[in-house]
Scaffold this motif. Structure first.
Motif, PDB file in Angstrom:
ATOM      1  N   MET A 208       7.417  47.883   9.423  1.00 23.59           N
ATOM      2  CA  MET A 208       8.705  48.082  10.089  1.00 23.59           C
ATOM      3  C   MET A 208       8.558  48.480  11.554  1.00 23.59           C
ATOM      4  N   GLY A 209       9.367  47.874  12.356  1.00 21.15           N
ATOM      5  CA  GLY A 209       9.392  48.189  13.786  1.00 21.15           C
ATOM      6  C   GLY A 209       8.629  47.166  14.613  1.00 21.15           C
ATOM      7  N   LEU A 210       7.658  46.487  13.990  1.00 24.57           N
ATOM      8  CA  LEU A 210       6.842  45.574  14.787  1.00 24.57           C
ATOM      9  C   LEU A 210       7.588  44.275  15.102  1.00 24.57           C
ATOM     10  N   GLY A 211       8.376  43.800  14.153  1.00 28.05           N
ATOM     11  CA  GLY A 211       9.191  42.602  14.420  1.00 28.05           C
ATOM     12  C   GLY A 211      10.118  42.857  15.599  1.00 28.05           C
ATOM     13  N   PRO A 212      10.892  43.959  15.552  1.00 24.30           N
ATOM     14  CA  PRO A 212      11.797  44.226  16.671  1.00 24.30           C
ATOM     15  C   PRO A 212      11.095  44.295  18.031  1.00 24.30           C
ATOM     16  N   ILE A 213      10.030  45.045  18.128  1.00 21.81           N
ATOM     17  CA  ILE A 213       9.412  45.175  19.464  1.00 21.81           C
ATOM     18  C   ILE A 213       8.774  43.852  19.888  1.00 21.81           C
ATOM     19  N   MET A 214       8.194  43.133  18.937  1.00 18.32           N
ATOM     20  CA  MET A 214       7.605  41.839  19.306  1.00 18.32           C
ATOM     21  C   MET A 214       8.680  40.887  19.817  1.00 18.32           C
ATOM     22  N   ASP A 249      14.811  53.427  12.542  1.00 18.30           N
ATOM     23  CA  ASP A 249      14.226  54.742  12.816  1.00 18.30           C
ATOM     24  C   ASP A 249      12.801  54.664  13.369  1.00 18.30           C
ATOM     25  N   GLU A 250      12.153  53.524  13.200  1.00 17.03           N
ATOM     26  CA  GLU A 250      10.798  53.406  13.745  1.00 17.03           C
ATOM     27  C   GLU A 250      10.871  53.433  15.271  1.00 17.03           C
ATOM     28  N   PRO A 251      10.032  54.237  15.914  1.00  8.82           N
ATOM     29  CA  PRO A 251      10.078  54.271  17.380  1.00  8.82           C
ATOM     30  C   PRO A 251       9.873  52.897  18.007  1.00  8.82           C
ATOM     31  N   GLU A 252       9.066  52.056  17.373  1.00  5.38           N
ATOM     32  CA  GLU A 252       8.842  50.712  17.944  1.00  5.38           C
ATOM     33  C   GLU A 252      10.122  49.889  17.935  1.00  5.38           C
ATOM     34  N   LEU A 254      13.339  50.732  18.462  1.00  6.14           N
ATOM     35  CA  LEU A 254      14.318  50.983  19.515  1.00  6.14           C
ATOM     36  C   LEU A 254      13.686  51.385  20.839  1.00  6.14           C
ATOM     37  N   GLY A 255      12.393  51.691  20.792  1.00  7.48           N
ATOM     38  CA  GLY A 255      11.749  52.267  21.972  1.00  7.48           C
ATOM     39  C   GLY A 255      11.710  51.354  23.180  1.00  7.48           C
ATOM     40  N   ALA A 256      11.899  50.056  22.979  1.00  2.00           N
ATOM     41  CA  ALA A 256      11.764  49.137  24.117  1.00  2.00           C
ATOM     42  C   ALA A 256      13.051  48.364  24.384  1.00  2.00           C
ATOM     43  N   ILE A 257      14.169  48.814  23.818  1.00  2.00           N
ATOM     44  CA  ILE A 257      15.373  47.980  23.949  1.00  2.00           C
ATOM     45  C   ILE A 257      15.884  47.886  25.382  1.00  2.00           C
ATOM     46  N   THR A 258      15.580  48.885  26.206  1.00  2.19           N
ATOM     47  CA  THR A 258      16.073  48.790  27.590  1.00  2.19           C
ATOM     48  C   THR A 258      15.421  47.627  28.344  1.00  2.19           C
ATOM     49  N   LEU A 259      14.239  47.228  27.902  1.00  4.70           N
ATOM     50  CA  LEU A 259      13.579  46.081  28.540  1.00  4.70           C
ATOM     51  C   LEU A 259      14.516  44.869  28.527  1.00  4.70           C
ATOM     52  N   ALA A 260      15.138  44.642  27.361  1.00  5.74           N
ATOM     53  CA  ALA A 260      15.962  43.434  27.201  1.00  5.74           C
ATOM     54  C   ALA A 260      17.175  43.467  28.125  1.00  5.74           C
ATOM     55  N   VAL A 621      -1.892  52.138  18.663  1.00  9.56           N
ATOM     56  CA  VAL A 621      -1.027  51.049  18.192  1.00  9.56           C
ATOM     57  C   VAL A 621      -1.821  50.097  17.288  1.00  9.56           C
ATOM     58  N   GLY A 622      -2.571  50.711  16.393  1.00  8.22           N
ATOM     59  CA  GLY A 622      -3.479  49.937  15.551  1.00  8.22           C
ATOM     60  C   GLY A 622      -2.776  48.900  14.699  1.00  8.22           C
ATOM     61  N   ASP A 623      -1.540  49.201  14.306  1.00  9.65           N
ATOM     62  CA  ASP A 623      -0.841  48.258  13.445  1.00  9.65           C
ATOM     63  C   ASP A 623      -0.572  46.945  14.184  1.00  9.65           C
TER      64      ASP A 623
END
Ligand SMILES: Cc1ncc(C[n+]2csc(CCOP(=O)(O)OP(=O)(O)O)c2C)c(N)n1
Ligand SMILES: [Mg+2]
Length: 901
Positions: A208-214, A249-252, A254-260, A621-623
């Motif tokens: 969870m979280g990796l799809g969104p940030i990718m 809830d995963e930081p990944e 929402l953590g980068a949404i401002t980029l978009a 960020v090993g995952d």
């Protein structure tokens, strides 16, 4: 009951309940307040709400958006603005129902004979979200269009398989073998894994979280490709990311949404499946996840579309003139809404509508059953279509659709809206019959207990419709199609300067900068190179590249940089080549993955070189590193400032001695620990060939260090050894009786070389120094041979490279590394008579290199002592000689040991 209308409106949204008058008492506030009251009086609450909403929309679009603002808990697109539905809803519903059945049946079947697990409830909640997109939005890949890029929610995978079955892309055997990949004839992987299903899945998502940030960095990478003239597309693909509300809830996530928003990525659409539940229970039982996310995304500059209520609610909402219905919707928390799913309609009538008796009148005409079946927006194709259409057409901003659904929709007693829904994988016969009735699946009583799959005939209306829709939209999604590439990669001779060596002292990091500079001059690949840096270019001495190739910025450079007078100024450009990501290793890895999979996603091979502080690589960020293997990414990861003692003065959180081990765990990763410039050149040249000519789905991890020393010329005939992981760099002096071997890597090979001299001069030992460039590779090869020998016991045994190389060597073997001992120990079983290892186990300290190396016992003196000790252990020297050396060399035998437990 009388309700104060002011109270109603002040309770909407997140801005709190006070009127403007109370807040500041100024004239503007008072004027607005009186206009508001007038409007309420003359136009009624509903119209006033709409007017306010329009104004709020204008405010949000203004240059200074009001951060965090939420809107009322209703659909963002009002019923009257909803477009007509373009498809045949009846057929689409039938198709969807059959997909629902097969998705459920796969999981139930798999669990009736095995314990392999699987999920029913997630797809059950998102079937409409996917089906509307499949029938009307997702565009497949064609010759001049790479296809929309879709990140499917990982544990909704059964739904995607069930659809592919109807499309004729999978057969019954595949479905039968869901999660049984090792079954005869093959099976389906649990989740989206391109490594396991390379023709089907494109993007792994289930961590969870990796799809969104990718997805965010992929959308930005698509812009980068276009800006650099590398994409020749008929139109721009959309990036769709489907995620769970719990996943947010995963930081990944929402953590980068401002980029978009910052990059105006209107090529991305997120669909958050807000079924209000995660695995254990409600996501926000005491609050509202939709409102929370709305505020967050709006604050981040996104276009937010809420899809909360289904069509039947339109009329109920329209009839409420009191404003109480919306008040009630807003005051209920998600825990309440979950309860209304599980309880009968009578409960909802009493507790939801009944709180304000006026509301009961709104649903007097509905039976309890009808109340129970009032749809949530995410299950209503018309509402979902309206949202997707608006999102697809929205310009200038990314869009997030917050779709309210029911977890386990349609499962009834078996798990609709229950806290156990996520884990439900079994259905009894009664539940199966109910499911069949509800979705009208033509399966007879006598076979229903076997949960058979159902596929309409090829000439049925359903199959024809479904195929026709996909044809119109360009083909199937997901589908991964990869055409082999052949880049004109440079040969080793382009690195001639490295092969000659240099007397000036440089580090391998500087050597890497030189390698990169040479590659950027190679016509065949220069444009395909993507340097990625998370705010560390100056640390690595790569800042000259800013000026040389530019930093990518969709806006160009709107300001005059403070260093514009200098030759190496901070140069941002619309066609800049560097991705300067700022301080985000997760974002940088997402960029690495987007670039490293461009050969597959876009048919445009790109070569990422992602250079970062090695400590903040796999440890942090090993995952994403793991995922890079799954997704078959290619490229070079450069863990700079490596070495627990070579990076000195930075201490415990920076000085890395274990990333090589992390990297060794990834099946498609080749980790190297080069000591010299020519080794680096050999590895990079061969890597380019393997990845971009031979089309191997692998990537490289290279440790880079910041210690300067002179770089020797390449000895003859060592290329093969460099690539395989070990070669003799400098033989010991001849004429000594006692023989030893020291394996060194990275700058710590200097300890080995100096120890070699001392051993010969003072202790009569001739030690060969070997450069160990890749312990994992040696180990993998040794394991391969050993396994073959085990399974072919009567055939002549095979010998691994390392066994073969060392077979005839005499004496003791010692390895010294600036990494933990486990790194060299990987080959210990295959070293004749064993390997004694020195390494940097334990937490780092900040101090000088010399002191650190003594502390961790990887300095010259410790290497001498270790070699003598290894010889003594084989009775090749007397123990007294070791004791003498300890004294001679001034090593305190009772010093503390850095390793703790
Ligand atoms: C990083 C990570 N942590 C935990 C899990 C285990 N997990 C799988 S699904 C799930 C719950 C998902 O809830 P949500 O995102 O709301 O999706 P839904 O199924 O409700 O649509 C959890 C905790 C995981 N897959 N990945
Ligand atoms: Mg959920």
């Amino acid at each position: 009951m009388n309700v104060d209308k002011k109270e109603i409106y002040s309770s909407r949204g997140g801005a709190g309940g006070e009127s403007p008058k109370n807040q500041n008492g100024d004239k503007w506030g008072e004027s607005l307040q009186s206009v508001f009251e007038l409007a309420l009086e003359n136009q009624g609450p509903e119209r006033t709400a709409k007017l306010l909403e329009q104004l709020a929309g204008q405010l949000r679009a203004a240059p200074h958006p009001s951060a965090g603002a939420t809107t009322p808990y209703v659909n963002t697109i009002p019923a009257e603005q909803q477009p007509a539905y373009p498809g045949n809803r009846d057929i689409e519903r039938r198709i969807k129902s059959i997909i629902r059945w097969n998705a459920m049946a796969m999981v139930v079947k798999a669990n009736s004979t095995t314990n392999v697990g699987g999920h029913i409830a997630s797809f059950a909640s998102s079937a409409t979200l996917y089906e509307v997109a499949q029938n009307h939005f997702f565009r497949g890949a064609t010759t001049d269009f790479p296809g929309d890029i879709v990140y499917f929610q990982g544990h909704a995978a059964p739904g995607m398989y069930a659809r592919a079955f109807l499309e004729g892309r999978l057969d019954e055997r595949h479905l039968q073998n869901f999660r049984q990949e090792l079954a005869e004839g093959g099976g389906l992987s649990s989740y989206p894994h391109p490594y396991l299903m390379p023709d089907f899945w494109q993007f792994p998502t289930v961590s969870m979280g990796l799809g969104p940030i990718m997805s965010l960095y992929q959308a930005r990478f698509n812009r980068y490709l276009q800006a650099r003239g590398l994409a020749n597309w008929k139109e721009e693909p959309k990036v769709w990311a489907f995620l769970g509300d719990g996943e947010s809830d995963e930081p990944e996530s929402l953590g980068a949404i401002t980029l978009a928003a910052r990059e105006n990525l209107d090529n991305i659409i997120w669909v958050v499946n807000c079924n209000l539940q995660r695995l254990d229970g409600p996501v926000r039982g005491n609050g509202k996840i939709i409102q929370e996310l709305e505020g967050l995304f709006r604050g981040a500059g996104w276009n937010v579309i809420k899809v909360i209520w289904g069509t039947q609610w339109d009329e109920i909402i329209a009839r409420d003139k009191s404003g109480l219905l919306i008040k009630r919707m807003e005051e209920c928390v998600d825990g309440d809404f979950q309860k209304y799913v599980v309880e009968p309609g009578s409960y909802t009538r009493k507790h939801f509508f009944g709180k304000y008796p006026e509301l009961l009148e709104l649903v007097n005409h509905l039976t309890d059953d009808q109340i129970r079946k009032l749809l949530r927006g995410g299950h209503d194709a018309r509402k979902v279509y309206a949202a997707y259409k608006a999102a697809s057409e929205h310009k200038g901003q990314p869009t997030v659709i917050l779709a309210k659904t029911v977890k386990g929709y349609g499962l009834g007693e078996a798990g609709e809206g229950k806290n156990i829904s996520h884990q439900q994988k079994k259905m009894n016969e009664k539940e199966l019959r109910e499911f069949r009735e509800r979705f009208k699946i033509p399966i007879s009583d006598d076979v229903i207990a076997e949960t058979p799959f159902y596929r309409p005939a090829p000439d049925s209306a359903e199959t024809k419709y479904l195929l026709e829709r996909r044809q119109v939209l360009g083909g199937f999604v997901p589908a991964r199609k990869v055409a082999p590439v052949a880049l004109n990669v440079p040969k080793l001779d382009c690195f001639a300067e490295f092969l000659k060596g240099s007397n000036s002292e440089i580090s391998t990091t500087t050597a890497f900068g030189n390698v990169l500079r040479i590659l950027l001059r190679q016509k065949g690949i220069s444009r395909n190179i993507v340097p990625i840096i998370p705010d560390e270019a100056r640390t690595f001495g790569l800042d000259a590249f800013f000026r040389e190739i530019g930093i990518y910025s969709s806006k160009g450079q709107l300001y005059e940089p403070v260093d514009s007078n200098s030759l190496l100024y901070y140069h941002e450009a619309k066609d800049g080549q560097i991705l300067e990501e700022g301080i985000t290793e997760a974002g940088s890895m997402a960029s690495f993955i987007a670039a490293g999979t461009s050969y597959a996603t876009h048919g445009v091979p790109m070569i990422p070189f992602y250079i970062y502080y090695s400590m903040f690589g796999p440890q942090r960020v090993g995952d994403l590193f793991w995922l890079a293997g799954d997704i078959r990414a290619k490229g070079f990861l450069l863990g700079a400032t490596s070495g627990r003692t070579t990076l000195n003065g930075e201490g415990l959180q920076h000085q890395d001695g274990h990333s090589l081990l992390h990297a060794s765990t990834i099946p498609t990763c080749l980790p190297y620990d080069p000591a010299f410039g020519y080794e680096l050149a050999v590895i990079v040249a061969d890597g380019l060939r393997r990845m971009f000519v031979e089309n191997e789905d692998i990537f490289y991890y290279l440790s880079l260090y910041n210690e300067n020393y002179s770089m020797p010329p390449m000895p003859a005939g060592v290329e093969d050894g460099i690539l395989k992981g070990l070669y003799r760099f400098k033989p010991g002096v001849e004429g000594k009786k006692i023989k030893a071997h020291i394996l060194g890597s990275g700058p710590i090979i200097q300890s080995a070389l100096k120890a070699q001299e001392i051993l010969a001069e003072r202790y009569g030992v001739s030690a060969d120094v070997w450069s160990a460039t890749g312990y994992k590779l040696l180990r993998s090869d040794a394991i391969r041979c050993q396994r073959w020998n085990m399974l072919h016991p009567t055939e002549p045994p095979k010998k691994s490279y390392v066994e073969d190389l060392l077979a005839k060597e005499q004496g003791a073997f010692v390895a010294v590394s600036d990494n933990i001992r486990t790194v060299p120990d990987q080959i210990a079983p295959w070293v004749p008579c064993g390997l004694f290892t020195l390494g940097t186990d334990g937490f780092g300290r900040s101090d000088t290199r010399a002191r650190l190396r003594r502390f961790f016992e990887v300095d010259t003196e410790s290497t001498v002592i270790a070699t003598l000790y290894a010889l003594a252990a084989k009775s090749l020297v007397e123990p007294q000689l070791v004791e003498k050396a300890i004294k001679d060399l001034g090593v305190n035998p009772d010093k503390i040991q850095p390793q703790l437990v």
